[in-house]
Design an enzyme around this catalytic site. Structure first.
Site, PDB file in Angstrom:
ATOM      1  N   ARG A 159     -26.721 -47.744  33.035  1.00  0.00           N
ATOM      2  CA  ARG A 159     -25.193 -47.280  32.764  1.00  0.00           C
ATOM      3  C   ARG A 159     -24.367 -48.234  33.456  1.00  0.00           C
ATOM      4  O   ARG A 159     -24.838 -49.219  34.317  1.00  0.00           O
ATOM      5  CB  ARG A 159     -25.209 -45.841  33.820  1.00  0.00           C
ATOM      6  CG  ARG A 159     -25.637 -44.711  32.987  1.00  0.00           C
ATOM      7  CD  ARG A 159     -25.708 -43.363  33.864  1.00  0.00           C
ATOM      8  NE  ARG A 159     -26.358 -43.398  35.156  1.00  0.00           N
ATOM      9  CZ  ARG A 159     -26.653 -42.464  35.884  1.00  0.00           C
ATOM     10  NH1 ARG A 159     -25.667 -41.312  35.846  1.00  0.00           N
ATOM     11  NH2 ARG A 159     -27.466 -42.572  37.032  1.00  0.00           N
ATOM     12  N   LYS A 172     -23.995 -46.194  40.513  1.00  0.00           N
ATOM     13  CA  LYS A 172     -25.128 -45.507  41.580  1.00  0.00           C
ATOM     14  C   LYS A 172     -24.600 -46.229  43.076  1.00  0.00           C
ATOM     15  O   LYS A 172     -24.090 -47.057  43.090  1.00  0.00           O
ATOM     16  CB  LYS A 172     -26.620 -45.925  41.366  1.00  0.00           C
ATOM     17  CG  LYS A 172     -26.967 -44.761  40.070  1.00  0.00           C
ATOM     18  CD  LYS A 172     -26.993 -43.469  40.464  1.00  0.00           C
ATOM     19  CE  LYS A 172     -27.876 -43.058  41.553  1.00  0.00           C
ATOM     20  NZ  LYS A 172     -27.797 -41.528  41.945  1.00  0.00           N
ATOM     21  N   TYR A 199     -21.355 -42.700  42.708  1.00  0.00           N
ATOM     22  CA  TYR A 199     -22.367 -41.737  43.243  1.00  0.00           C
ATOM     23  C   TYR A 199     -22.824 -42.195  44.481  1.00  0.00           C
ATOM     24  O   TYR A 199     -23.297 -43.382  44.341  1.00  0.00           O
ATOM     25  CB  TYR A 199     -23.138 -41.138  42.319  1.00  0.00           C
ATOM     26  CG  TYR A 199     -22.674 -40.497  40.982  1.00  0.00           C
ATOM     27  CD1 TYR A 199     -22.391 -39.323  41.086  1.00  0.00           C
ATOM     28  CD2 TYR A 199     -22.660 -41.036  39.796  1.00  0.00           C
ATOM     29  CE1 TYR A 199     -21.740 -38.562  40.088  1.00  0.00           C
ATOM     30  CE2 TYR A 199     -22.053 -40.304  38.677  1.00  0.00           C
ATOM     31  CZ  TYR A 199     -21.776 -39.040  38.812  1.00  0.00           C
ATOM     32  OH  TYR A 199     -21.226 -38.513  37.601  1.00  0.00           O
ATOM     33  N   HIS A 203     -24.134 -39.868  47.603  1.00  0.00           N
ATOM     34  CA  HIS A 203     -25.411 -38.948  48.220  1.00  0.00           C
ATOM     35  C   HIS A 203     -25.653 -39.561  49.445  1.00  0.00           C
ATOM     36  O   HIS A 203     -26.942 -39.727  49.664  1.00  0.00           O
ATOM     37  CB  HIS A 203     -26.603 -39.268  47.280  1.00  0.00           C
ATOM     38  CG  HIS A 203     -25.992 -38.807  45.687  1.00  0.00           C
ATOM     39  ND1 HIS A 203     -25.967 -37.585  45.146  1.00  0.00           N
ATOM     40  CD2 HIS A 203     -26.134 -39.464  44.381  1.00  0.00           C
ATOM     41  CE1 HIS A 203     -25.612 -37.498  44.034  1.00  0.00           C
ATOM     42  NE2 HIS A 203     -25.933 -38.511  43.401  1.00  0.00           N
ATOM     43  N   GLU A 241     -19.469 -37.112  43.558  1.00  0.00           N
ATOM     44  CA  GLU A 241     -20.078 -35.977  43.670  1.00  0.00           C
ATOM     45  C   GLU A 241     -19.637 -35.077  44.585  1.00  0.00           C
ATOM     46  O   GLU A 241     -19.825 -33.735  44.723  1.00  0.00           O
ATOM     47  CB  GLU A 241     -21.572 -36.149  44.138  1.00  0.00           C
ATOM     48  CG  GLU A 241     -21.852 -36.671  45.544  1.00  0.00           C
ATOM     49  CD  GLU A 241     -22.105 -37.899  45.862  1.00  0.00           C
ATOM     50  OE1 GLU A 241     -22.342 -38.315  46.692  1.00  0.00           O
ATOM     51  OE2 GLU A 241     -21.610 -38.642  44.876  1.00  0.00           O
ATOM     52  N   ASP A 282     -31.464 -36.648  44.347  1.00  0.00           N
ATOM     53  CA  ASP A 282     -30.160 -37.531  44.797  1.00  0.00           C
ATOM     54  C   ASP A 282     -29.645 -36.936  46.247  1.00  0.00           C
ATOM     55  O   ASP A 282     -29.191 -37.734  47.089  1.00  0.00           O
ATOM     56  CB  ASP A 282     -29.346 -37.423  43.989  1.00  0.00           C
ATOM     57  CG  ASP A 282     -29.434 -38.538  42.662  1.00  0.00           C
ATOM     58  OD1 ASP A 282     -29.931 -39.370  42.834  1.00  0.00           O
ATOM     59  OD2 ASP A 282     -28.835 -38.385  41.711  1.00  0.00           O
TER      60      ASP A 282
END
Length: 379
Positions: free
Chosen positions: A15, A75, A94, A96, A118, A269
């Protein structure tokens, strides 16, 4: 604002942080966009598309991170990216953090302003997590069905069976966006599906919308244990925004399952909701514990990057425009949902769920190393 989009370097992550269409919108708003060469190739987006949209292409990640005021990623930073984070820069991705104390330590050391997709909210929803939850949810039964085949070490049962045979039994733990997507896909493949959740209102909604096609069950230790033991495939999709996922499926529950049963942990995740879960990659996606197979890939949507990148940009672009047009402080002052996305700034944590998860492992003092996001924005 100068916005940077580096190439993702996580294992099998194809991505990219924004599409050329998103770049064109930012350029239209008089922002400059810096894109690393080749960043979009895995998503079917060649460099020339970005150039036509108005991006400036550069060859290295160091140039992107070194120049940009706002970094757009998919990510969390990993490996060689972590030393490139810096104070005064905004990172939007993202993250996490609750599941990764080492990354949290790197973010705090860098002083960067870290906004996590998130934990951004809109009312009671998570608008930037939802599209990837839908993708992961729809993929989970497909991946589970593949690993149930005998050739992959599974029990050898077909999800929908055939006339005269039993269908596979699928347990979905958690009835959020990912859980519903997984349950609907599994039911569409012909499996018998049970959805377990603590929220009775949500279970009622699923029962009504799907007209009884999904069996719903209130969450309790006993109900989870019995449902898991009977299942051929268990899909974990439990989420507490920003916090580490609770370990609802124990090792003893899994040990009672049929040999060759499969567990897919979408919540990995955030640390995973199965006791024996540990992150895996698309390159090496599964492992065995006893006679059961665990699939715990931490970037499931990366397997379908054309769909995922487009869906991600559709969701993130309005928030990116707010940050770029107004600056992150003003944007957050005007949007409480975006404010909830702030996880760290200038060496302190700003999200309570993240702080609760990592304070112990990192030896942090909640009085010194945490400030509410609202205080940071108003200071």
């Amino acid at each position: 604002m100068l916005i940077g989009v580096p190439t993702e370097i996580k294992n099998n992550e194809f991505r990219v942080g924004i599409t050329p269409a998103g770049v064109a919108e930012l350029v239209h708003h008089r922002h400059e966009v810096l894109v690393q060469e080749g960043a979009g190739v895995g998503s079917g987006l060649p460099d020339e598309d970005y150039r036509r949209a108005g991006a400036r292409m550069v060859p290295t990640a160091e140039e992107v991170w070194g120049e940009a005021e706002l970094i757009l990623k998919v990510k969390e930073p990993t490996g060689t990216e972590r030393p490139l984070m810096r104070r005064g820069q905004v990172l939007f991705a993202y993250l996490h953090l609750a599941a990764d104390p080492q990354l949290t330590h790197a973010v705090l050391d860098s002083g960067t302003t870290a906004i996590a997709y998130e934990t951004v909210t809109r009312g009671r929803t998570l608008p930037l997590l939802a599209p990837m939850s839908q993708v992961a949810g729809r993929l989970a039964p497909v991946l589970g069905a593949y690993h149930l085949t005998e050739a992959q070490g599974g029990s050898g049962i077909l999800m929908g069976g055939v006339p005269g045979t039993r269908r596979a039994r699928v347990a979905v733990i958690g009835a959020g966006v990912a859980g519903e997507a997984a349950a609907v896909m599994a039911a569409g493949m012909g499996a018998e599906v049970t959805v377990v959740d603590i929220n009775l209102e949500r279970l009622t909604q699923l029962d009504t919308v799907h007209q009884g096609r999904l069996r719903t069950l209130a969450s309790s230790k006993l109900n989870i244990a019995e449902t898991v033991e009977a299942a051929d495939l268990v899909i974990g999709s439990v989420l507490i925004p920003g916090a580490a996922a609770p370990k609802l499926v124990t090792a003893d529950m899994v040990a009672a399952m049929h040999p060759g049963s499969v567990l897919v942990d979408i919540a990995i995740d955030q640390g995973g909701c199965f006791e024996n879960s540990r992150p895996t990659t698309h390159q090496d996606p599964t492992y065995r514990v006893g006679e059961q197979i665990y699939y715990c890939v931490a970037n499931i949507p990366g397997a379908v990057p054309q769909t995922s990148t487009a869906a991600l940009t559709n969701a993130t672009l309005p928030f990116v425009l707010k940050i770029a047009d107004r600056g992150w402080r003003e944007a957050m002052a005007q949007d409480e949902g975006l404010l909830s996305g702030l996880n760290a700034h200038d060496g302190v944590l700003t999200h309570q769920g993240v702080t609760d998860a990592v304070a112990g492992p990192l030896g942090l003092d909640p009085q010194l190393d945490y400030r509410p996001a609202s205080e940071v924005v108003s200071s």
